[in-house]
Write an enzyme that holds these catalytic residues in place. Structure first.
Site, PDB file in Angstrom:
ATOM      1  N   LYS A 138      33.670 -32.469 -55.122  1.00 31.79           N
ATOM      2  CA  LYS A 138      34.437 -33.319 -56.541  1.00 31.79           C
ATOM      3  C   LYS A 138      35.629 -32.476 -57.282  1.00 31.79           C
ATOM      4  O   LYS A 138      36.468 -33.063 -57.542  1.00 31.79           O
ATOM      5  CB  LYS A 138      33.499 -33.616 -57.689  1.00 31.79           C
ATOM      6  CG  LYS A 138      33.774 -34.271 -58.727  1.00 31.79           C
ATOM      7  CD  LYS A 138      32.938 -34.829 -59.584  1.00 31.79           C
ATOM      8  CE  LYS A 138      33.165 -35.461 -60.966  1.00 31.79           C
ATOM      9  NZ  LYS A 138      32.236 -36.217 -61.878  1.00 31.79           N
ATOM     10  N   HIS A 273      32.771 -55.794 -15.619  1.00 27.32           N
ATOM     11  CA  HIS A 273      33.066 -56.410 -17.163  1.00 27.32           C
ATOM     12  C   HIS A 273      31.934 -56.717 -17.744  1.00 27.32           C
ATOM     13  O   HIS A 273      31.802 -57.888 -18.174  1.00 27.32           O
ATOM     14  CB  HIS A 273      33.940 -57.596 -16.741  1.00 27.32           C
ATOM     15  CG  HIS A 273      35.178 -57.136 -16.252  1.00 27.32           C
ATOM     16  ND1 HIS A 273      36.254 -56.339 -16.806  1.00 27.32           N
ATOM     17  CD2 HIS A 273      36.032 -57.677 -15.061  1.00 27.32           C
ATOM     18  CE1 HIS A 273      37.293 -56.261 -15.993  1.00 27.32           C
ATOM     19  NE2 HIS A 273      37.036 -56.965 -14.947  1.00 27.32           N
TER      20      HIS A 273
END
Length: 513
Positions: A138, A273
């Site tokens: 922070k 596919h």
């Protein structure tokens, strides 16, 4: 720039920790540490001060409370560019801590042990570590925080180049890594607790994944892609050779693996596919491959092959006669690897235990959310079948029907598959009309010279009209396995009886969208 004067060090993963702390000490940085990290640094001859000496407060509760102190978190959170902060820090005897080197208790590693107890898991939930990391991250404009040992080298280079200073841009990057890590850590704890409680679909769900590799590209070359693995499941997708994997390759490898893994030993699936274009099992992998390829040799060209077994020399020789994108198998013999090495673009992926590598959840992303379901692994047994036709199946017929049923679940809906007892003959996949899938599967078989006369037909969902049954009878198939459940079941059964077909219901649907 951030001048590094004082470091707080507390790590579970001690990789490189004595080296970086020796570097810091030689450059005049004061080092504070705790527990095992303090012991390791002291033993290595690194000057280090205990945190309890620094704070004037002892470690308590068996080490659960040692860094949770105002002198620690005030030193981490104090904004030294804010005069009011500096005034309060001075008034309370708080000095800035400008470097934090912390990584967390090995919670994930602990709970992945087969004999782990809840008590062990809880003891490995880090409290002080995330608190220090988040405080430092922070306040990244004043504090540099390192959570990853891989960053130690780059940190030392920048420290040396800038005479003990680190840029705020670099600190911001380190802080971003911290928040990713602490979020992942909390997600792992949440996942473990939900699993202990048997909650599969909690009101709030988080997932933590580690980046495994960048992919060659996405579905198309203009799309970026990467492969991530969950914290609790280390992916075995490690290519032994071949071109870099793409997004589509990964999908097809996954599909080929899942098909073969749920079928008998030596089963082979050929996927193109995301659709199987051939599935078979025989006495050997070579026999299975030849049977699977026979279903649709044109589509098999450029496909990905899944093999529930070991690939030996003979199978490798046959596979490499035509172009394939890759092979995923339980293992490869040295002779097989030698043959594949002459085709270096073929990707080879070994999955050591096909039967034990199945994950449970199926995740699908939507533009506005996420769908989650358990994977379709349920396999019905012969004794659960309901024979609805007048003509009764023999034991051999039931074997053939079960094979057709266990194949059709992997084919895109609407799905129809024609099989004999151990190999596919024709596959009708992804049609909007079921009767179209019936006709397509028969046409595909005919195209490569395979007869579907006397074949077994699997349908992933019920027949809404009798036209599909009429079309199946027309090509000479022998028996049909389907879920049943249509409002026209009586009409469909009557059609089967008119044509002298065997029909069995499973009561289970296998849509695959």
């Amino acid at each position: 720039m951030i001048q590094i004067k004082r470091a707080l060090v507390s790590v579970s993963d001690k990789t490189g920790i004595t080296e970086i702390c020796s570097f810091l000490a030689k450059n005049g940085v004061e080092i504070l540490s705790t527990g095992g990290t303090y012991d390791a640094l002291s033993k290595a001859g690194v000057p280090v001060k205990k945190v309890d000496e620094f704070t004037g407060f002892p470690e308590i509760l068996h080490g659960r409370v040692k860094t949770l102190h105002p002198k620690i978190h005030g030193g981490l959170l104090g904004d030294t560019t804010n005069p009011d902060h500096v005034k309060q820090m001075d008034a309370n005897g708080i000095v800035p801590i400008t470097l934090v080197i912390v990584n967390l208790y090995p919670f994930v590693k602990t709970v992945m042990k087969p004999d782990v107890t809840l008590e062990d898991a809880i003891e490995n939930i880090d409290i002080g570590g995330p608190s220090m990391l988040r405080s430092a991250a922070k306040n990244h404009k004043n504090v540099v925080v390192l959570i990853d040992p891989k960053d130690y080298e780059s940190f030392q280079k920048e420290f040396t180049t800038n005479s003990g200073k680190i840029s705020r841009e670099t600190a911001f990057g380190y802080a971003a890594k911290v928040f990713s890590e602490t979020a992942s850590y909390d997600s792992a704890i949440s996942t473990y607790f939900n699993k202990r409680l048997g909650i599969k679909y909690p009101d709030k769900i988080t997932f933590a994944f580690n980046k495994k590799q960048k992919l060659r590209y996405g579905e198309n070359p203009h799309q970026d892609a990467a492969f991530y693995e969950p914290l609790f499941l280390k992916s075995q997708f490690e290519a032994l050779q071949g071109k870099e994997l793409s997004f589509n390759n990964m999908l097809d490898f996954d599909a080929a693996f899942h098909v073969a893994s749920l079928l008998p030993k030596n089963a082979v699936s050929i996927v193109k596919h995301l659709n199987p274009c051939g599935i078979a099992f025989g006495e050997t992998v070579l026999e299975s491959f030849e049977l699977a390829r026979k279903t649709d040799p044109i589509s098999a060209f450029g496909g990905i092959i899944g093999i529930h077994g070991r690939v030996e020399k003979e199978a490798a020789e046959e596979i490499t006669k035509n172009f394939v994108e890759g092979v995923i198998a339980e293992s490869f013999s040295n002779d097989a690897l030698e043959i594949f090495s002459k085709k270096p673009n073929i990707r080879l992926i070994p999955i050591a235990k096909f039967d034990e590598a199945l994950d449970e959840l199926d995740l699908r992303s939507l533009h506005h959310g996420l769908l989650i379901q358990n994977r379709d692994y349920d396999l019905i047994t012969k004794d659960k079948l309901k024979i609805v036709s007048k003509k009764q199946p023999t034991e051999d017929d039931l074997e053939g029907l079960m094979f057709a049923w266990n194949c059709v679940k992997f084919i895109k809906s609407n799905a129809i598959v024609y099989t004999d007892q151990n190999s596919t003959l024709g596959i009708g996949a992804g049609q909007m009309s079921r009767v179209d899938s019936v006709e397509l599967g028969a046409m595909k078989a005919q195209k490569v010279g395979l007869s579907v006369v006397g074949s077994y037909v699997g349908s992933d969902a019920f027949f809404p009209f009798r036209d599909g049954i009429d079309a199946i009878a027309k090509v000479g198939a022998k028996a049909i396995i389907q879920p049943g459940g249509s409002i026209r079941d009586e009409e469909v059964i009557q059609a089967a009886d008119e044509h002298g077909l065997i029909m069995v219901f499973t009561g289970m649907r296998h849509f695959r969208h």
